[in-house]
Design an enzyme around this catalytic site. Structure first.
Site, PDB file in Angstrom:
ATOM      1  CG  HIS A  71       5.518  -0.988   5.101  1.00 43.19           C
ATOM      2  ND1 HIS A  71       5.015  -2.223   5.358  1.00 43.19           N
ATOM      3  CD2 HIS A  71       6.770  -0.967   5.595  1.00 43.19           C
ATOM      4  CE1 HIS A  71       5.918  -2.950   5.968  1.00 43.19           C
ATOM      5  NE2 HIS A  71       6.998  -2.195   6.130  1.00 43.19           N
ATOM      6  CB  ALA A  72       1.311  -0.851   9.169  1.00 40.87           C
TER       7      ALA A  72
END
Length: 107
Positions: A71-72
């Site tokens: 999810h970065a």
């Protein structure tokens, strides 16, 4: 054909992928949900997991789908949209198996 060249080629293809499909060889059993969570998150064979990929779609051998995402790059909205589209299409269509039995997925 050089075996090491083939391994290098396959690794480059996986490394350049945005989405990976992990086709696992375990059967989902609804009576053991803890195993499903463990298999989908980590896998009994972690060589089939690519945690650096944006999205990994993980399938059991009888069709259970789990999605793992890094999810970065963004929030979960885009991934949830993908999940919602996959569910909508899955519910809308029948699966036809080689033995001609038809099965639909219901929620």
């Amino acid at each position: 054909f050089n075996y090491m060249l083939m391994i290098c080629y396959v690794c480059q293809e996986i490394d350049s992928a945005i989405i990976t499909l992990c086709l696992d060889d375990w059967e989902h059993n609804e009576e053991c949900p803890e195993r499903a969570v463990a298999e989908l998150c980590c896998g009994s064979d972690p060589r089939n997991r690519w945690f650096d990929k944006s999205v990994s779609m993980i399938f059991s051998n009888n069709g259970l789908l789990g999605i793992n995402f890094e999810h970065a790059w963004g929030d979960g909205v885009a991934v949830m949209r993908l999940c919602n589209e996959v569910i909508a299409i899955t519910v809308s269509f029948f699966f036809i198996f080689l033995n001609t039995h038809k099965m639909s997925v219901t929620f």
